[in-house]
Write an enzyme that holds these catalytic residues in place. Structure first.
Site, PDB file in Angstrom:
ATOM      1  N   GLU A 123       4.362   7.846  -0.675  1.00 21.61           N
ATOM      2  CA  GLU A 123       5.600   8.563  -0.959  1.00 21.61           C
ATOM      3  C   GLU A 123       6.729   8.209   0.029  1.00 21.61           C
ATOM      4  O   GLU A 123       7.902   8.171  -0.342  1.00 21.61           O
ATOM      5  CB  GLU A 123       5.302  10.073  -0.968  1.00 21.61           C
ATOM      6  CG  GLU A 123       6.476  10.976  -1.286  1.00 21.61           C
ATOM      7  CD  GLU A 123       7.144  10.704  -2.648  1.00 21.61           C
ATOM      8  OE1 GLU A 123       6.476  10.173  -3.563  1.00 21.61           O
ATOM      9  OE2 GLU A 123       8.348  11.027  -2.762  1.00 21.61           O
ATOM     10  N   TYR A 158       0.869  -1.178   0.000  1.00 20.19           N
ATOM     11  CA  TYR A 158       0.000   0.000   0.000  1.00 20.19           C
ATOM     12  C   TYR A 158       0.905   1.227   0.000  1.00 20.19           C
ATOM     13  O   TYR A 158       0.827   2.102   0.853  1.00 20.19           O
ATOM     14  CB  TYR A 158      -0.972  -0.003   1.190  1.00 20.19           C
ATOM     15  CG  TYR A 158      -2.266   0.711   0.855  1.00 20.19           C
ATOM     16  CD1 TYR A 158      -3.131   0.173  -0.086  1.00 20.19           C
ATOM     17  CD2 TYR A 158      -2.603   1.910   1.447  1.00 20.19           C
ATOM     18  CE1 TYR A 158      -4.302   0.822  -0.429  1.00 20.19           C
ATOM     19  CE2 TYR A 158      -3.777   2.579   1.112  1.00 20.19           C
ATOM     20  CZ  TYR A 158      -4.617   2.014   0.171  1.00 20.19           C
ATOM     21  OH  TYR A 158      -5.768   2.651  -0.175  1.00 20.19           O
ATOM     22  N   SER A 171       1.734   7.139   6.401  1.00 18.86           N
ATOM     23  CA  SER A 171       1.569   5.769   6.887  1.00 18.86           C
ATOM     24  C   SER A 171       0.437   5.133   6.098  1.00 18.86           C
ATOM     25  O   SER A 171      -0.551   5.804   5.792  1.00 18.86           O
ATOM     26  CB  SER A 171       1.193   5.810   8.374  1.00 18.86           C
ATOM     27  OG  SER A 171       0.650   4.570   8.769  1.00 18.86           O
ATOM     28  N   HIS A 189       7.368   5.278   1.388  1.00 21.83           N
ATOM     29  CA  HIS A 189       8.026   4.053   0.901  1.00 21.83           C
ATOM     30  C   HIS A 189       8.894   4.351  -0.322  1.00 21.83           C
ATOM     31  O   HIS A 189       9.976   3.810  -0.485  1.00 21.83           O
ATOM     32  CB  HIS A 189       6.981   3.021   0.465  1.00 21.83           C
ATOM     33  CG  HIS A 189       6.107   2.506   1.557  1.00 21.83           C
ATOM     34  ND1 HIS A 189       4.751   2.723   1.586  1.00 21.83           N
ATOM     35  CD2 HIS A 189       6.388   1.771   2.647  1.00 21.83           C
ATOM     36  CE1 HIS A 189       4.227   2.123   2.640  1.00 21.83           C
ATOM     37  NE2 HIS A 189       5.197   1.549   3.309  1.00 21.83           N
TER      38      HIS A 189
END
Ligand code: PAF
Length: 282
Positions: A35, A32, A185, A37
């Site tokens: 930005e 999911y 998150s 990640h």
């Protein structure tokens, strides 16, 4: 970008770059992708010729009453984002591939995991360290990149790597925030508009403490008191902990200094959020 869902296939895909002596970076995620990640992937690219991102919602790190089944998943969207960001290999195994057969061995951390997130989520870090150990053994990366937002996780992974001699360099990349300061998150997707607004008190609190530190307040009791005053402005947000701790043992300090961590966990509605800042830094 190659999408691989089997351990053996991943190992053979990485054999050639390894033979050529190319560094491999691993970015472990539960998918999911946002930005935050993708910036971990950017960071990974600075350290290695080959960037592997794993997407695996790890059942072992969720408690029985946590959100494993409803955790947001979107492998197709993740693949598109990862490819656009230059990830070379997306490793997205099914649960049976990672946890085949009976489980007889896990990796359990000692006391560092008993407090903060570990106290709120018993068994969570056993799940995290077990899956990260497996990923390290499967990918055998030169470097692995984790986000600062999960600061206790990053601290434990550093200990894991050092104490179990994994020979992987751990890079911890700064938390990426929305324009209003909310830490990115995957779980932010659970927040209603109202809850999202209320959740901003987490960053306001951290910023307030960091600004007071920058202004010369080093007494941790005073800094914590200031934090609780800011938190009290959003009584609907249920605070789990506000901690001012040292960066290696995550134990409360009496006097804050450069590098001291301020960490917070709280619930907005039913969503549990965590965030932190490093004093004198990010
Ligand atoms: O931080 C996460 O997303 C997870 O805890 C990790 C490191 C991918 C292990 O499942």
């Amino acid at each position: 970008m190659r999408i691989i869902d089997r351990i053996a296939a991943l190992r053979s895909a990485l054999a050639e770059p390894r033979r050529r002596g190319q560094a491999v970076a691993l970015v472990p995620t539960m998918g999911y992708l946002h930005e935050g990640h993708l910036q971990l992937a950017d960071e990974a690219r600075r350290h290695a010729a080959v960037v592997v991102m794993s997407v695996f919602v790890n059942p072992m790190q969720f408690g029985p009453h946590e959100d494993y089944t409803r955790y947001p998943r979107d492998l197709e969207g993740d693949a598109m984002k990862a490819e656009r960001r230059g990830v070379d290999v997306l490793f997205a195994p099914p649960v049976e591939e990672m946890y085949a057969g009976d489980r007889t061995v896990v990796v359990t951390p000692l006391s560092l995991a008993d407090r903060w997130e570990g106290a709120a989520r018993p068994g969570h870090f056993t799940g995290v360290l077990t899956i990260v150990s497996k990923l390290f053994n499967i990918v055998q990366p030169t470097v692995a990149v984790f986000g600062q937002k999960d600061i206790q996780q990053a601290t434990l992974i550093r200990s894991l790597t050092r104490e179990l001699d994994f020979g992987v360099r751990i890079v911890v990349a700064p938390t990426v925030r929305e324009r209003d300061g909310l830490a990115m998150s995957s779980r932010n997707a659970y927040l209603s508009n109202e809850e999202r607004k209320r959740a901003l008190v987490l960053y306001r609190t951290l910023r307030g403490i960091a600004d007071a530190f920058d202004g010369g307040q080093y007494d941790a009791v005073e800094l914590e008191q200031l934090g609780w005053e800011i938190l009290a402005t959003e009584p609907e947000v249920q605070v789990d902990y506000l901690a001012i701790v040292d960066p290696t043992r995550l134990e409360p300090v009496a006097v804050a200094e450069q590098g001291t961590i301020v960490a917070i966990a709280a619930r907005a509605g039913t969503t549990r959020l965590i965030d932190n800042v490093i004093l004198g830094g990010t």
